[in-house]
Design an enzyme around this catalytic site. Structure first.
Site, short mmCIF file in Angstrom:
data_model
loop_
_atom_site.label_atom_id
_atom_site.label_comp_id
_atom_site.label_asym_id
_atom_site.label_seq_id
_atom_site.Cartn_x
_atom_site.Cartn_y
_atom_site.Cartn_z
N ARG A 130 0.85 -1.38 0.06
CA ARG A 130 -0.05 0.07 -0.13
C ARG A 130 0.95 1.29 0.07
O ARG A 130 0.74 2.07 -0.95
CB ARG A 130 -1.00 0.03 1.13
CG ARG A 130 -2.21 0.96 0.79
CD ARG A 130 -1.86 2.46 1.35
NE ARG A 130 -1.36 2.64 2.75
CZ ARG A 130 -0.69 3.54 3.14
NH1 ARG A 130 -0.49 4.47 2.59
NH2 ARG A 130 -0.27 3.69 4.53
N ASP A 131 1.60 1.61 1.04
CA ASP A 131 2.52 2.72 1.03
C ASP A 131 3.62 2.58 -0.11
O ASP A 131 3.98 3.45 -0.59
CB ASP A 131 3.12 2.78 2.42
CG ASP A 131 3.48 4.37 2.73
OD1 ASP A 131 3.81 5.05 1.93
OD2 ASP A 131 3.27 4.67 3.83
N HIS A 145 3.27 3.99 -3.50
CA HIS A 145 3.81 5.43 -3.81
C HIS A 145 5.19 5.32 -4.62
O HIS A 145 5.39 5.95 -5.65
CB HIS A 145 4.12 6.34 -2.87
CG HIS A 145 2.59 6.77 -2.31
ND1 HIS A 145 1.70 7.41 -2.89
CD2 HIS A 145 2.09 6.45 -0.79
CE1 HIS A 145 0.61 7.74 -1.96
NE2 HIS A 145 0.93 7.20 -0.77
N SER A 179 3.05 10.95 8.63
CA SER A 179 3.10 10.95 7.34
C SER A 179 4.28 11.36 6.61
O SER A 179 4.71 11.12 5.62
CB SER A 179 1.74 11.74 6.79
OG SER A 179 0.78 11.26 7.66
N HIS A 206 2.65 4.62 12.85
CA HIS A 206 2.97 4.47 11.50
C HIS A 206 4.28 5.43 11.17
O HIS A 206 4.04 6.60 11.24
CB HIS A 206 1.79 4.68 10.53
CG HIS A 206 2.21 4.84 9.08
ND1 HIS A 206 2.18 3.60 8.09
CD2 HIS A 206 2.79 5.60 8.16
CE1 HIS A 206 2.18 3.65 6.90
NE2 HIS A 206 2.74 5.15 6.98
N HIS A 234 7.64 7.40 9.05
CA HIS A 234 8.33 7.21 7.74
C HIS A 234 9.94 7.59 8.22
O HIS A 234 10.03 8.36 9.24
CB HIS A 234 7.57 8.37 6.81
CG HIS A 234 6.49 7.83 6.20
ND1 HIS A 234 6.70 7.09 4.88
CD2 HIS A 234 5.37 7.68 6.29
CE1 HIS A 234 5.68 6.80 4.39
NE2 HIS A 234 4.76 7.16 5.47
N TYR A 294 3.97 17.09 3.59
CA TYR A 294 3.88 15.86 3.08
C TYR A 294 4.22 15.86 1.72
O TYR A 294 4.50 16.96 1.01
CB TYR A 294 2.23 15.70 3.06
CG TYR A 294 1.79 14.48 2.71
CD1 TYR A 294 2.48 13.20 3.43
CD2 TYR A 294 1.09 14.08 1.50
CE1 TYR A 294 1.97 12.09 3.04
CE2 TYR A 294 0.60 12.58 1.25
CZ TYR A 294 1.05 11.79 1.84
OH TYR A 294 0.63 10.57 1.71
#
Lengths: 338, 338
Positions: free
Chosen positions: A13-14, A17, A167, A194, A196, A285
């Site tokens: 899913r991520d 990108h 995010s 979650h 990054h 973002y």
């Protein structure tokens, strides 16, 4: 087995990108099968921007996501498929279709101050019998009490887990601790994190979350994800093993999926580059990046100045017009010829 | 300016491993100039294995390191050149030559239990007027009291800074804290930390070191270094700025050296791959890897099993013969045909 922690894998899913939404059915089958065999219980399969994300604005999926969800579900003997849903991008019918395709968990994601738009979607998730999660995105942009207030809304709608979602990869470990601890104190449901890796802190932040009471943590194989990518799933398996946490994930098999499958098809490594570092530093973002790079070129200014200013202004998705205003202002103040 | 922290950049030394010791004079000049302009005060330039490392065993340098030290020193207006010296690989004459070439700091490195072999070299460094550092490598392999004992030896010889060096990227943040805090408590000199990213924890460990009192921390641009590379210098500059520490390093200029110079010539990205992860997980130094891969192939066993077993046995440099013994034993116990 009894797990101390759940590693939720978001490669499919991520990672969408990083793949420009071009996952093939075969890639999804191989990764899902590998994750299932390695002991991952939940893996997420959706367009990078969630159900219904395939569009001109967010990028068209190469393969219809329902087909990918179905393919992943077919490969799993014990693992369950999660889907991401951003109200406004995805609609309720998308979720119903995802359930028909085999989804067993939904994560309903909103900006950290907008949990109220997710009420119907959380309720629908519960009514459909899904494990239902609230996902507070860009969690660095709100003070702690606001994060708690919004998380409580999610819980009141029926969410069984609420996530602190970094995010932009902008949170520092003590900021993760503050947020997760506050949720742990004020909510009864489980807490997730979650991360990054834009500031090289995804693993540090994940550990900070766990030490503060989080029991669900996201990762992706070889970090495949937006920006500098996510916390690295197979590295988490190694570190948690060293720390004595039971995750149910076997180290060699999870490494094999990462290195023999994902590493073979990922278009580029997930390094901390100039752009991703500045996004983490400024808290902007990743969807702002391409427009910012265009504006920087047009107005002959440094893209970093634009991103840092957007961060200072707390710009959020939908405010992309600001990018050009900021770029124009920098050009004017520096007397750069446009 | 008064700095709270010193970021020592090791791109041109630890990065030599990742470059297979093939740095050109032009690359060294560009990086040194960029680091100097960005405000780095100490940058290390030596063969990856220290002065005198150029050899069949450790890999020949493309360009003589004295020439590279001289070139780097010529490019610096305020920054100073550090050299690494492992007694046994480098000799005292090498250090004298390095000083003639422009070195102003020496870091004398030994295995964590062998500081006593460094007495003469530390004394020589002081006599030559260098800033003199003791470097305790593979610091995960000794209990805290042993690390303290060895660090005290370094201090007694005259070291002005003693480093906890996580050569294999094997330490977890709490283990860094324990070690650095113990040194801080028991020594009067300054404490440093050198990390590797094999468990995605280089930045977390560096922060743990600082929180425990370390004031010197190593980094490399784009992580260029052995194994999964080092803590990323330009990311440290961003994170420390966010945390309010004064490092004297300017963010955009340091990013520019990383992304416009180093990223252009580095042979491959510094990811956490299968091999580097297992080295961090098992605590085995990267020099064992190539032999292990050969042995794994020859005996048809998993290289990971060999590395984990070597870690359990606490194998150290010089014990490379063990690799074949372990591989043979695995093949025998698994009845794998050889």
């Amino acid at each position: 087995m009894k797990r101390d922690l759940q590693i939720v894998d978001v490669t499919l899913r991520d990672g969408s990108h990083a793949m420009k939404h071009a996952f093939t059915e075969e890639q999804v089958r191989q990764v899902a099968k590998g994750l299932d065999q390695a002991g991952i219980e939940y893996l997420e399969v959706t367009h990078g921007d969630g159900l219904g994300g395939s569009s001109l604005q967010y990028g068209f999926s190469k393969v219809n996501e329902m087909k990918l969800i179905e393919a992943a579900a077919e490969e799993c003997s014990q693992a369950k498929i999660s889907v991401l849903l951003l109200p406004g991008i995805g609609i309720k019918e998308d979720l119903e279709d995802a359930v028909k395709a085999g989804a067993k968990m939904v994560r309903v994601a909103t900006h950290v101050t907008e949990a109220d738009v997710a009420k119907q979607h959380i309720e629908l998730g519960r009514n459909l019998g899904l494990k239902t999660v609230g996902f507070l995105m860009m969690a660095h942009m709100a003070p702690i009490d606001k994060v708690v207030e919004q998380a409580k809304l999610f819980e009141s709608y029926g969410a069984e887990i609420v996530y602190v979602t970094d995010s932009a990869g902008a949170l520092l470990p003590h900021e993760v601790k503050e947020r997760v601890s506050a949720l742990k104190e004020n909510l009864s449901c489980e807490i997730g994190f979650h991360g990054h890796n834009n500031l090289s802190l995804a693993m540090a932040n994940t550990m900070a979350a766990i030490e503060s009471g989080a029991t669900y943590v996201d990762g992706s194989l070889r970090c495949l994800g937006a920006g500098s990518g996510n916390t690295q799933t197979e590295v988490m398996a190694a570190v948690f093993d060293r720390l004595g946490y039971k995750t149910g994930v076997e180290l060699y098999p999870i490494m094999d999926v990462a290195n023999n499958i994902v590493a073979k098809f990922m278009p580029r490594p997930q390094e901390v580059t100039g752009s991703s570092l500045i996004m983490g530093y400024s808290g902007v973002y990743s969807s702002f990046l391409l427009f910012t790079q265009e504006a920087a070129k047009k107005f002959n200014v440094d893209e970093r100045d634009i991103l840092v200013e957007l961060g200072r202004m707390q710009a959020v998705g939908g405010q992309e017009d600001l990018i050009y205003e900021v770029a124009r202002e920098f050009a004017r103040s520096k007397k750069v010829p446009v």
